[in-house]
Design a protein around this motif. Sequence first.
Motif, PDB file in Angstrom:
ATOM      1  N   ILE A 158      -9.122   9.879  60.826  1.00 39.33           N
ATOM      2  CA  ILE A 158      -9.395   9.784  59.588  1.00 39.33           C
ATOM      3  C   ILE A 158      -8.114  10.126  58.954  1.00 39.33           C
ATOM      4  O   ILE A 158      -7.484  10.975  59.213  1.00 39.33           O
ATOM      5  N   ASP A 159      -7.854   9.147  57.946  1.00 40.51           N
ATOM      6  CA  ASP A 159      -6.554   9.471  57.063  1.00 40.51           C
ATOM      7  C   ASP A 159      -6.740   9.013  55.597  1.00 40.51           C
ATOM      8  O   ASP A 159      -6.075   9.448  54.711  1.00 40.51           O
ATOM      9  N   THR A 160      -8.210   8.723  55.090  1.00 42.79           N
ATOM     10  CA  THR A 160      -8.285   8.486  53.708  1.00 42.79           C
ATOM     11  C   THR A 160      -9.674   9.406  53.295  1.00 42.79           C
ATOM     12  O   THR A 160     -10.638   9.274  53.939  1.00 42.79           O
ATOM     13  N   PHE A 161      -9.274   9.878  52.127  1.00 42.83           N
ATOM     14  CA  PHE A 161     -10.361  11.061  51.574  1.00 42.83           C
ATOM     15  C   PHE A 161     -10.740  10.431  50.254  1.00 42.83           C
ATOM     16  O   PHE A 161      -9.840  10.335  49.317  1.00 42.83           O
ATOM     17  N   TRP A 162     -12.034   9.963  50.174  1.00 40.80           N
ATOM     18  CA  TRP A 162     -12.579   9.528  48.788  1.00 40.80           C
ATOM     19  C   TRP A 162     -13.052  10.761  48.029  1.00 40.80           C
ATOM     20  O   TRP A 162     -14.047  11.389  48.790  1.00 40.80           O
ATOM     21  N   VAL A 163     -12.628  11.009  46.928  1.00 36.44           N
ATOM     22  CA  VAL A 163     -13.332  12.185  46.211  1.00 36.44           C
ATOM     23  C   VAL A 163     -13.780  11.662  44.805  1.00 36.44           C
ATOM     24  O   VAL A 163     -13.235  10.813  44.231  1.00 36.44           O
ATOM     25  N   PRO A 164     -15.039  12.367  44.413  1.00 33.18           N
ATOM     26  CA  PRO A 164     -15.560  11.842  43.189  1.00 33.18           C
ATOM     27  C   PRO A 164     -14.665  12.245  41.852  1.00 33.18           C
ATOM     28  O   PRO A 164     -14.676  11.381  40.926  1.00 33.18           O
ATOM     29  N   GLU A 165     -13.785  13.026  41.913  1.00 31.78           N
ATOM     30  CA  GLU A 165     -13.054  13.378  40.802  1.00 31.78           C
ATOM     31  C   GLU A 165     -11.920  14.406  41.367  1.00 31.78           C
ATOM     32  O   GLU A 165     -12.082  15.283  42.336  1.00 31.78           O
ATOM     33  N   LEU A 166     -10.883  14.489  40.508  1.00 29.89           N
ATOM     34  CA  LEU A 166      -9.891  15.250  40.591  1.00 29.89           C
ATOM     35  C   LEU A 166      -9.615  16.403  39.812  1.00 29.89           C
ATOM     36  O   LEU A 166      -9.909  15.985  38.559  1.00 29.89           O
ATOM     37  N   PRO A 167      -9.172  17.671  39.910  1.00 27.76           N
ATOM     38  CA  PRO A 167      -8.615  18.200  41.385  1.00 27.76           C
ATOM     39  C   PRO A 167      -9.944  18.118  42.223  1.00 27.76           C
ATOM     40  O   PRO A 167     -10.892  18.490  42.095  1.00 27.76           O
ATOM     41  N   ALA A 168      -9.639  18.121  43.595  1.00 23.76           N
ATOM     42  CA  ALA A 168     -10.594  18.235  44.695  1.00 23.76           C
ATOM     43  C   ALA A 168      -9.949  19.332  45.683  1.00 23.76           C
ATOM     44  O   ALA A 168      -8.746  18.963  46.270  1.00 23.76           O
ATOM     45  N   GLY A 169     -10.768  19.996  46.215  1.00 24.06           N
ATOM     46  CA  GLY A 169     -10.377  20.820  47.668  1.00 24.06           C
ATOM     47  C   GLY A 169     -10.603  20.049  48.706  1.00 24.06           C
ATOM     48  O   GLY A 169     -11.754  19.288  48.774  1.00 24.06           O
ATOM     49  N   LEU A 170      -9.845  19.872  49.850  1.00 21.60           N
ATOM     50  CA  LEU A 170     -10.036  19.156  50.986  1.00 21.60           C
ATOM     51  C   LEU A 170      -9.477  19.859  51.967  1.00 21.60           C
ATOM     52  O   LEU A 170      -8.772  20.979  52.080  1.00 21.60           O
ATOM     53  N   GLN A 171     -10.119  19.377  53.081  1.00 22.33           N
ATOM     54  CA  GLN A 171      -9.758  20.288  54.530  1.00 22.33           C
ATOM     55  C   GLN A 171     -10.038  19.108  55.504  1.00 22.33           C
ATOM     56  O   GLN A 171     -10.882  18.224  55.539  1.00 22.33           O
TER      57      GLN A 171
END
Length: 138
Positions: A26-39
Motif C-alpha cells: 500500500i502506498d496511497t492513502f485517500w483521506v476525506p479532508e486534510l489535515p488527517a492523521g495517518l498510520q
Amino acid sequence: MNVDWVIPCRYVEVHDNLGSMIGAGIDTFWVPELPAGLQVLCAVRLTATADELTAGTVHQMRNVVTDPAGNVVSDVGGEFEIGTENPRREWLNGIVLPSAVQWEATVTGTYQLEHIVDADSKSIPLHVVEGQPDEAEE
C-alpha cells in the motif's frame, strides 16, 4: 546491521521470524479532508552479523516522515537489542519485525518514510490524496 527491505502494509504480524502481511505494498492513502492523521504498518527485514545479535548489543532505530516540501512531520526513534542464543556465524542473519508509523498529513502529495537502523536506511514514498478513489476516474 542493514535494512534489507521495508514493505508498507495494512497489517503485519511476525511469528518465529516469519512475517504475514495483508495489503502489502500500500502506498496511497485517500483521506476525506486534510489535515488527517495517518498510520502505516511496515514489515521490515534487517540483516546482521552474529556479533550484532549478541545480548547487550544496542541498536538505534528511527522512522522519519517528510512532507512533499521536504519538511520533517514525524521523527520517532528508540533503542532495541536482539539477543539470540545461536546466531549463524557463517552468513548474515535475517530478522523480520513489524513497525508502525504515524503522522499528520496536512497537504496532498508524496511523503517520504525513511526507516533508519544504526547507519543504514531505506526510504519509501507514501502518497496522500484528498477525496474518494472513484473521484479520480471522473
